[in-house]
Design a protein around this motif. Structure first.
Motif, PDB file in Angstrom:
ATOM      1  N   HIS A 172       0.828  -1.204   0.000  1.00 23.65           N
ATOM      2  CA  HIS A 172       0.000   0.000   0.000  1.00 23.65           C
ATOM      3  C   HIS A 172       0.865   1.257   0.000  1.00 23.65           C
ATOM      4  O   HIS A 172       0.567   2.241  -0.673  1.00 23.65           O
ATOM      5  CB  HIS A 172      -0.925  -0.039   1.230  1.00 23.65           C
ATOM      6  N   GLN A 173       1.975   1.173   0.757  1.00 25.29           N
ATOM      7  CA  GLN A 173       2.904   2.303   0.803  1.00 25.29           C
ATOM      8  C   GLN A 173       3.399   2.695  -0.581  1.00 25.29           C
ATOM      9  O   GLN A 173       3.508   3.869  -0.918  1.00 25.29           O
ATOM     10  CB  GLN A 173       4.124   1.918   1.636  1.00 25.29           C
ATOM     11  N   GLU A 174       3.719   1.670  -1.375  1.00 32.88           N
ATOM     12  CA  GLU A 174       4.204   1.915  -2.729  1.00 32.88           C
ATOM     13  C   GLU A 174       3.100   2.543  -3.582  1.00 32.88           C
ATOM     14  O   GLU A 174       3.347   3.398  -4.417  1.00 32.88           O
ATOM     15  CB  GLU A 174       4.658   0.589  -3.362  1.00 32.88           C
ATOM     16  N   TRP A 175       1.895   2.081  -3.338  1.00 34.49           N
ATOM     17  CA  TRP A 175       0.731   2.618  -4.041  1.00 34.49           C
ATOM     18  C   TRP A 175       0.620   4.126  -3.802  1.00 34.49           C
ATOM     19  O   TRP A 175       0.394   4.904  -4.703  1.00 34.49           O
ATOM     20  CB  TRP A 175      -0.514   1.862  -3.542  1.00 34.49           C
ATOM     21  N   VAL A 176       0.776   4.505  -2.528  1.00 33.49           N
ATOM     22  CA  VAL A 176       0.692   5.920  -2.156  1.00 33.49           C
ATOM     23  C   VAL A 176       1.833   6.698  -2.818  1.00 33.49           C
ATOM     24  O   VAL A 176       1.632   7.759  -3.408  1.00 33.49           O
ATOM     25  CB  VAL A 176       0.769   6.091  -0.624  1.00 33.49           C
ATOM     26  N   LYS A 177       3.022   6.129  -2.724  1.00 32.13           N
ATOM     27  CA  LYS A 177       4.214   6.810  -3.204  1.00 32.13           C
ATOM     28  C   LYS A 177       4.144   7.105  -4.713  1.00 32.13           C
ATOM     29  O   LYS A 177       4.421   8.221  -5.155  1.00 32.13           O
ATOM     30  CB  LYS A 177       5.423   5.917  -2.921  1.00 32.13           C
ATOM     31  N   ILE A 178       3.727   6.103  -5.451  1.00 25.89           N
ATOM     32  CA  ILE A 178       3.610   6.299  -6.904  1.00 25.89           C
ATOM     33  C   ILE A 178       2.557   7.355  -7.199  1.00 25.89           C
ATOM     34  O   ILE A 178       2.765   8.275  -7.985  1.00 25.89           O
ATOM     35  CB  ILE A 178       3.286   4.960  -7.610  1.00 25.89           C
TER      36      ILE A 178
END
Lengths: 413, 586
Positions: free
Chosen positions: B36-42
């Motif tokens: 999910h963190q990566e989702w936010v970051k992108i």
């Protein structure tokens, strides 16, 4: 101008007022509820009065004894009265009270605070998770069940092994809830051993020591809790989490003296008891203001709590006659490192009678030695077969050992 | 460089196979990432690209909960209700938070038939409820953003608005504290002496310059004892401070309730407990808003659905942005605490957090002190849980500013979920694919401060979208607050009790709330315990309901004529109690 106003018509106020009234003073009890008795009225179980009357009474029966004394001694009673503010005046105190009849100004020479305590809530013990309906304190549940005939849920979990929790657990069990569980962080229940036996063990109600609720789960209504094991310092042990399904969380995690009002009046508060600092006559650091019962510290037995009222009654009498016994410098009583709380916190008078002190051990110990010391000098000691934090201890303090002392320490070894 | 090329360049930084489409500045992303963190970051990286107006982030992350059931549920309810007629209005506003209610009240100044639909049983149940009540001055938002314009304007409007609506508002001012921690991350480049000099002279000057550029008035730089005079007990680590006098505080739900009451008085229809589940459309126009109670005909629709505004957009077939929920935890302190905090305090740390102003220490209009909020990206929009480590984080962070503050004397903690989009600016514009839908979405901080200006701006937009606006001369902007026993003089209270003795029955002793106030709240539409609480403050004191819960539930049971066990905390199925003792009728 009244001689004495007693704020609170629970057990300690009910005990104080007639004791003062029979000495001929003009005494009035102010009670915020519509009836006298306080919490006793919702305690329909027995066990009250065993120390004072050698009988096991229900809460209302115990209250009735004192309510009769109140009426017999001509003490005035004002019900549905909320004390909004109290101010110190030159000749006493002026209070503003709100009642369904209006706003009254009451003047009195002295004050006895007998306003008891409140229950600790989930925020004070940092239970995490969501904030759904169904998280209730044990006292609220007791009132709910006994006065309204309504249950908190069909699958309650009781957090904390305090006395109210133990009694509520038994009651809910007998009312036929579908499931019930008690969890508490101690090795043994924090309530009285007598209650643990009669309420939990005798009925085989499931319980888990060294366990607490880490989080409450559920969006609108409690759906489950996350339980976790704790070590002897009550720190959570990671990896021991477990989901337990329930529909209500009942908290019996301690009581806190209602000290806000006396603090506003300028009384010093003891950060250990959370109640006002009192002397051996239960006078606070504000002259003419006395404090009794669970406001001073949390008692295990109502029988002990009302004894503070009897002693305070003598103090109020002396105060109204103009104390002649006050020491120049009071002796301070302090808890040692193995003691949680001590009351009274100061000895302010020179008198003949001995003083009874109450203290709560901070540790559990078999074959304990209780010591009163001043510096390195041991003033008094006595043996005790067993001490534990869940049991409040008392001890006689002879006045003669206090001469020329500034500070006396109470400790358990 | 075109947006497409920039997107491609950004995506190259991530080790995933992400596909994208760019259409009129809206970027649609698809693919799968590890967390999910990566989702936010992108999402944030794409949202940061100049010219991007919206990011629809349909990338999936591992372990993501299936969202399909929600859509199915809505379709199901819609199919059952799409033929039932509930009403017809010129404007239908979706969402009863501070934004929806502000727009409703603004529109009620005109001869327009307006309705507001809210899925909850009361207004202000989403983001608004958990806000700390700070009315930001408009310093933080970056140049050229819609946020900045509306924040500065909104702040200016507050005094008059709150006076009209009889809502407490105080311009307490804020202090931005520059301390020895402010430049901690640059320590390697700055020798100590230089650091202190920079913090003492240059940094406050830069902050003031930005404030001047944003047209904030009366901004001052403070140093040394002047700071200690303003903030009792402030840390010795403080080097300089910038004081902004226009910062204010307000009770966000009280203001929202006031807006609601006043809009209602001026003819706005409120459909509470009514959930939007779809739209009846003709070509690119919405003809009706389908709810779980039936269809509301509408000429214009306003999407002020907060956390769910992206889902509302999707229901209208105009996916333009994705909301990424961001949780904030707050710690509320006992009124008894003597250490007065008179201003809003924030400690500046650089580089500033990309998505949060960092929270702070604020007074509330009711005399409490509040610490927070934190900022944490979360997976579920409904996650308002608070953990012990959140509490510890807040304590650690703000104790650095006020080291002697009695931090253990908090009485409650709670969390709210913000509704930002990946572009991190407000989205107030007509929908791309639907001609008569206005998005008023992605309103995060400083949403409270901006709300009055957002309402004004939204009405301008509706005007441009063809809504006929003619001033209604009969508009009455005044609203009377609830009377409070706690705020009355003895004489006032005495005469109130003479008229109605229930003024003399105090049911919440911490906040001194009388039975008459509970009944007044019920008369004003409160049907749940929390709705009463928000209107009266009963249960908000030190004991946190442990004394008054049952007493108030008892009054509710009598006044609403329902059994005690049907008394609700807030939502349907949030009853406090369940079951009766043996021998009593269930």
């Amino acid at each position: 101008m009244k001689d004495v106003v007693v704020i609170g018509g629970g057990p300690s106020g009910l005990a104080a007022a007639p004791e003062i009234g029979k000495k001929g003073y003009d005494v009035t009890i102010l009670e915020r509820n519509g009836e006298l008795g306080g919490l006793l009225q919702q305690c329909i179980h027995e066990g009250f009065g065993t120390l004072l009357f050698d009988k096991s009474l229900s809460g209302p029966e115990f209250a009735d004894i004192f309510i009769n004394r109140v009426h017999d001694t001509g003490v005035k009673v004002e019900l549905e009265t909320y004390v909004k503010s109290v101010e110190k005046r030159e000749d006493g105190f002026e209070m503003t009270a709100v009642t369904p009849k209006g706003v009254e100004i009451i003047k009195t020479r002295s004050l006895v605070y007998a306003i008891g305590c409140r229950e600790r809530n989930r925020f004070e013990i940092k239970i995490g998770g969501t904030r759904p309906a169904g998280v209730l304190t044990a006292g609220t549940v007791q009132r709910l069940v006994n006065l309204y005939g309504v249950l908190p849920g069909k699958n309650p979990i009781i957090v904390g092994g305090g006395d109210v929790g133990l009694i509520v657990a038994r009651h809910l069990y007998l009312e036929g809830v579908e499931s019930i569980l008690m969890v508490y962080p101690e090795e043994f229940f924090s309530g009285l051993p007598r209650n643990a036996q009669q309420c939990i063990l005798d009925f085989d109600i499931p319980y888990r020591p060294r366990t607490t609720v880490k989080r409450i789960l559920g969006d609108k209504k409690v759906e489950a809790v996350e339980l976790v094991k704790v070590d002897e310092n009550w720190d959570m042990i990671q990896g021991t989490e477990e989901i337990y399904r329930c529909d209500s969380v009942i908290l019996s995690v301690g009581l806190v003296p209602y000290s806000e009002k006396v603090e506003e009046l300028g009384a010093e508060i003891d950060c250990k008891t959370n109640g006002p600092v009192v002397d051996e006559f239960f006078e606070t650091t504000v002259e003419g203001v006395f404090s009794v019962g669970n406001l001073v510290q949390i008692f295990d037995y109502v029988d002990d709590a009302v004894q503070t009222s009897f002693v305070a009654a003598q103090g109020v009498d002396k105060y109204l006659k103009g104390f002649s016994s006050k020491r120049d410098k009071p002796v301070k009583l302090k808890p040692g490192k193995n003691v949680g709380t001590v009351t009274p916190q100061v000895i302010a008078h020179d008198a003949d009678d001995d003083i009874k002190i109450f203290f709560r051990p901070g540790i559990e110990k078999e074959g304990a030695r209780i010591e009163l010391t001043s510096g390195k000098e041991v003033l008094k000691h006595q043996k005790k077969r067993y001490v534990r934090p869940s049991t409040l201890e008392e001890m006689e303090l002879p006045r003669d050992i206090l001469s020329k002392k500034k500070e006396v320490m109470v400790d358990v070894r | 460089m075109s947006i497409s090329r920039k997107v491609k360049k950004v995506l190259k930084k991530f080790p995933y196979d992400i596909s994208f489409v760019v259409d009129e500045g809206i970027v649609l992303l698809e693919g799968e990432v590890n967390s999910h963190q990566e989702w936010v970051k992108i999402g944030l990286n794409i949202g940061d690209i100049k010219g991007v107006k919206g990011v629809v982030n349909e990338i999936r992350w591992k372990g993501m909960k299936e969202g399909k059931t929600r859509a199915e549920r809505r379709e199901n309810i819609a199919s059952k209700n799409e033929r039932k007629r509930l009403g017809k209005h010129e404007v239908v506003i979706i969402g009863g938070g501070i934004i929806g209610c502000s727009i409703a009240r603004e529109l009620s100044k005109f001869k327009v038939d307006v309705a507001l639909v809210e899925k909850g049983p009361d207004v202000s149940l989403g983001q608004t409820r958990a806000n700390n009540g700070m009315v930001h001055p408009g310093l933080a938002p970056s140049k050229g953003s819609l946020k900045r314009r509306l924040n500065v304007r909104g702040n200016e409007m507050y005094g008059e608005l709150c006076e009209e609506l009889d809502v407490p508002f105080k311009r307490v001012g804020s202090l931005i504290l520059i301390t020895s921690r402010t430049l901690k991350k640059y320590k390697r480049y700055l020798p100590l002496g230089l650091n202190t000099g920079f913090c003492k002279y240059i940094l406050p000057w830069l902050v003031k310059k930005k404030a001047d550029r944003n047209r904030l008035k009366g901004v001052e730089i403070l140093r040394g004892d002047d700071i200690k005079k303003e903030v009792k007990g402030v840390t010795d680590d403080v080097i300089s401070a910038v004081k902004i006098p226009s910062t204010g505080i307000v009770d966000p739900y009280e203001l929202t309730i006031a807006l609601y009451e006043n809009a209602k008085k001026n003819g706005v229809d409120f459909y509470l407990d009514t959930e939007v589940v779809g739209f009846a459309k003709e070509d690119s126009m919405i003809r009706g808003v389908i709810t779980d109670k039936g269809v509301l005909g509408a000429h214009h629709v306003v999407n002020a659905a907060g956390l769910y505004s992206d889902e509302i957009a999707e229901l209208a077939d105009t996916k333009e942005f994705t909301i990424h929920p961001r949780k904030g935890v707050e710690l509320l302190f006992n009124k008894r605490i003597q250490d007065d905090v008179e201003h809003c305090l924030t400690e500046l740390t650089l580089p500033s957090h990309p998505t949060s102003k960092g929270g702070g220490i604020n007074p509330t209009v009711h005399g409490n002190i509040i610490w927070g909020p934190t900022a944490k990206e979360i997976e579920s929009k409904k996650d308002t849980s608070v953990d012990k480590k959140d509490i510890d984080e807040i304590m650690e962070r703000y104790s650095k500013v006020l080291p002697d503050f009695p931090r253990s004397e908090f009485i409650r903690y709670f969390a709210g979920v913000r509704a930002p989009s990946f572009t991190e600016d407000f989205i107030i514009r007509p929908a791309k694919e639907v001609q008569n839908l206005l998005h008023v979405a992605a309103i995060q901080s400083p949403g409270i401060a901006s709300a009055p200006a957002i309402a004004e701006y939204s009405v301008e937009m509706l005007d441009k979208m063809g809504l006929k606006l003619e001033r209604d001369e009969s508009f009455d902007g005044s609203r009377r607050a609830m009377d409070r026993a706690a705020e009355m003089s003895d004489d006032e209270l005495r005469s109130r009790i003479q008229e109605e003795q229930r003024w003399g029955n105090i049911v919440c002793t911490c906040e001194m709330v009388s039975e008459a106030e509970i009944i007044e709240a019920i008369n004003r539409g409160a049907e749940s315990f929390d709705a009463i609480k928000r209107r009266t403050r009963a249960g908000m004191g030190e004991c946190q309901e442990s004394y008054c819960l049952l007493r108030i539930a008892d009054i509710m049971s009598k006044e609403l004529d329902i059994p005690l066990k049907n008394v609700k905390k807030e939502w349907a199925e949030s009853e406090f109690f369940d079951g009766t003792v043996r021998g009593e009728e269930g």
